[in-house]
Design an enzyme around this catalytic site. Structure first.
Site, PDB file in Angstrom:
ATOM      1  N   TYR A 142      39.914  47.993  49.866  1.00  9.59           N
ATOM      2  CA  TYR A 142      40.352  49.099  49.298  1.00  9.59           C
ATOM      3  C   TYR A 142      40.716  49.930  50.041  1.00  9.59           C
ATOM      4  O   TYR A 142      39.855  51.103  50.399  1.00  9.59           O
ATOM      5  CB  TYR A 142      39.281  49.437  48.402  1.00  9.59           C
ATOM      6  CG  TYR A 142      38.400  48.665  47.050  1.00  9.59           C
ATOM      7  CD1 TYR A 142      39.166  46.978  46.597  1.00  9.59           C
ATOM      8  CD2 TYR A 142      37.318  48.978  46.414  1.00  9.59           C
ATOM      9  CE1 TYR A 142      38.893  46.206  46.419  1.00  9.59           C
ATOM     10  CE2 TYR A 142      36.661  47.721  45.925  1.00  9.59           C
ATOM     11  CZ  TYR A 142      37.179  46.458  45.354  1.00  9.59           C
ATOM     12  OH  TYR A 142      36.738  45.168  45.051  1.00  9.59           O
TER      13      TYR A 142
ATOM     14  N   HIS B 133      34.172  38.969  50.336  1.00 10.77           N
ATOM     15  CA  HIS B 133      34.625  39.141  48.816  1.00 10.77           C
ATOM     16  C   HIS B 133      35.346  37.762  48.585  1.00 10.77           C
ATOM     17  O   HIS B 133      36.101  37.995  47.477  1.00 10.77           O
ATOM     18  CB  HIS B 133      35.627  40.904  49.704  1.00 10.77           C
ATOM     19  CG  HIS B 133      36.207  41.139  48.729  1.00 10.77           C
ATOM     20  ND1 HIS B 133      36.908  42.319  48.782  1.00 10.77           N
ATOM     21  CD2 HIS B 133      36.396  41.014  47.570  1.00 10.77           C
ATOM     22  CE1 HIS B 133      37.446  42.759  47.366  1.00 10.77           C
ATOM     23  NE2 HIS B 133      37.149  42.168  46.690  1.00 10.77           N
TER      24      HIS B 133
ATOM     25  N   ARG C 255      40.410  44.808  33.083  1.00 13.87           N
ATOM     26  CA  ARG C 255      41.845  45.854  33.974  1.00 13.87           C
ATOM     27  C   ARG C 255      42.465  46.714  32.911  1.00 13.87           C
ATOM     28  O   ARG C 255      43.529  47.105  33.764  1.00 13.87           O
ATOM     29  CB  ARG C 255      42.369  45.141  34.621  1.00 13.87           C
ATOM     30  CG  ARG C 255      42.166  43.746  35.489  1.00 13.87           C
ATOM     31  CD  ARG C 255      42.538  43.670  36.780  1.00 13.87           C
ATOM     32  NE  ARG C 255      42.600  42.073  37.030  1.00 13.87           N
ATOM     33  CZ  ARG C 255      42.240  42.798  38.777  1.00 13.87           C
ATOM     34  NH1 ARG C 255      41.873  43.940  39.446  1.00 13.87           N
ATOM     35  NH2 ARG C 255      41.848  41.196  39.458  1.00 13.87           N
ATOM     36  N   GLY C 256      41.834  47.162  32.080  1.00 21.73           N
ATOM     37  CA  GLY C 256      41.213  47.973  30.799  1.00 21.73           C
ATOM     38  C   GLY C 256      42.643  47.297  29.900  1.00 21.73           C
ATOM     39  O   GLY C 256      42.824  48.650  28.762  1.00 21.73           O
ATOM     40  N   PHE C 257      43.019  46.706  29.214  1.00 23.03           N
ATOM     41  CA  PHE C 257      43.659  45.895  28.767  1.00 23.03           C
ATOM     42  C   PHE C 257      42.496  45.500  27.382  1.00 23.03           C
ATOM     43  O   PHE C 257      42.919  46.208  25.848  1.00 23.03           O
ATOM     44  CB  PHE C 257      43.850  44.344  28.724  1.00 23.03           C
ATOM     45  CG  PHE C 257      44.635  43.043  27.750  1.00 23.03           C
ATOM     46  CD1 PHE C 257      46.314  43.935  27.100  1.00 23.03           C
ATOM     47  CD2 PHE C 257      43.735  42.850  27.179  1.00 23.03           C
ATOM     48  CE1 PHE C 257      46.966  43.741  25.618  1.00 23.03           C
ATOM     49  CE2 PHE C 257      44.316  42.332  25.722  1.00 23.03           C
ATOM     50  CZ  PHE C 257      45.585  42.342  25.497  1.00 23.03           C
TER      51      PHE C 257
ATOM     52  N   SER D 141      40.387  47.797  26.734  1.00 26.20           N
ATOM     53  CA  SER D 141      40.183  49.147  26.102  1.00 26.20           C
ATOM     54  C   SER D 141      41.267  50.311  25.034  1.00 26.20           C
ATOM     55  O   SER D 141      41.254  50.469  24.740  1.00 26.20           O
ATOM     56  CB  SER D 141      39.664  50.251  27.051  1.00 26.20           C
ATOM     57  OG  SER D 141      39.068  49.802  27.741  1.00 26.20           O
TER      58      SER D 141
END
Length: 348
Positions: free
Chosen positions: A66, A132, A215-217, A219
């Site tokens: 990240y 990861h 991934r926000g969808f 929401s």
């Protein structure tokens, strides 16, 4: 507009069978520094992390990729002085080389990555250290063998895997107990329920869902894409393509309808669904805004009956999900098998 459920952060749970206790909901820190548009101001994100910890959200998730590296530095600054209050998880093994994702699991890399993360985080020990992505060139037993040494040396406390198949998890667990498996699990990503979740439960391994809000969808629905920065990598994800997004709109509309009846927000409903999967599940929704953090915490107070769970699941299943999770599924659990241990030729 649905009324948000009120926040409750009393819940904690045990991940795995080795003693790691975390907050029932964690905080994914990736979007603060990478992949979801430009990095956010350090001081704002440090304040957000402090606020989360003050509210009982103490399970923090980062990774060396990240940034790369900058998110670990940020998290390290944020936990200065409150190290004993947080459960710190980071990851190794995935990095970009000439714009291409490369995965490494050889012993020398594992050790070097851990030492580097310890320095960036400015800590003496990492609570939960994940691979990861799985290196298909290196037997998983070899990678876990080096991680086991790091546990014995006190540099990490617990070992985790991310995007690992059921068979890879079994092989790894035979070398050293795996405490947690991180995987994408949400109302529109449920393929892990067939083999991986049952395997984790059989072996007593905790489950850490990432992207529990799609991934926000889940929401914001299709309007999410309108507000994304040019360099937000969600724009290149198949589910967010114009064609698939139009079809996937139905999913959000149905979640919104049920959430309205429950007097909670769509994101709270979707996140509550993940929380209701069991007391071995600790989702790590990410955010860069206090308002969203409070909304996510509120999901812990949303109670769902078995009938409501079925209604939610049926509404999504009947709509169907269009598009893969990633444009390249090569580095997911679907392709995480490694060579047999007998094939390994150690470097001398």
């Amino acid at each position: 507009m649905a009324q948000f459920a009120t926040a409750s952060t009393e819940r904690r749970l045990h991940l795995g069978s080795q003693g790691l206790e975390v907050s029932a909901q964690g905080l994914g820190c990736m979007g603060m520094s990478a992949f979801y548009g430009p990095p956010k101001p350090d001081q704002e994100m440090i304040s957000l992390i402090h606020y989360a910890v003050s509210k009982g959200i103490t399970f923090l998730d980062t990774s060396d990729i990240y940034g790369p590296f900058t998110n670990e530095v940020l998290v390290g600054k944020a936990i200065k002085g409150i190290r004993d209050k947080v459960q710190l998880a980071t990851k190794f093994g995935a990095r970009f080389e000439d714009g291409k994702l490369e995965v490494h699991g050889d012993p020398a890399y594992v050790r070097a990555a851990c030492e580097a993360s310890l320095k960036r985080l400015d800590v003496e020990c990492i609570d939960l250290y994940y691979q990861h992505r799985i290196d298909q060139k290196v037997p998983i037993e070899v990678t876990i063998g080096e991680l086991k040494k790091l546990v014995e040396e006190g540099k990490i406390k617990y070992i985790g895997l991310s995007e690992a198949s059921a068979s890879t998890i079994r092989r790894a667990h035979a070398v050293h107990p795996i405490t947690a498996v991180q995987l994408e699990w949400s109302l529109w990503s449920r393929d892990v329920e067939e083999e991986i979740i049952p395997t984790c439960r059989e072996l007593g391994i905790g489950i850490v869902p990432y992207s529990p809000l799609g991934r926000g969808f889940l929401s914001a629905g299709a309007k999410l894409i309108e507000n994304l920065a040019d360099d937000d990598f969600r724009k290149d994800m198949p589910r967010f393509s114009a064609e698939n997004l139009e079809k996937n709109k139905v999913i959000f509309e149905r979640i919104l309808e049920i959430a309205s009846k429950k007097r909670c927000s769509p994101s709270q409903l979707a996140l509550a669904w993940v929380h209701h999967q069991g007391n071995d599940v600790a989702p790590i929704p990410g955010t860069t805004k206090v308002k969203n953090l409070e909304e996510n915490i509120g999901a812990l107070s949303v109670e769902l009956t078995p009938l409501e769970m079925k209604e939610i699941e049926d509404s999504v299943c009947s709509a169907g999900v269009f598009g893969d999770r990633y444009s390249d599924m090569g580095s997911t659990w679907m392709n995480s098998e490694t060579p047999p241990l007998s094939s390994w030729q150690p470097v001398v």
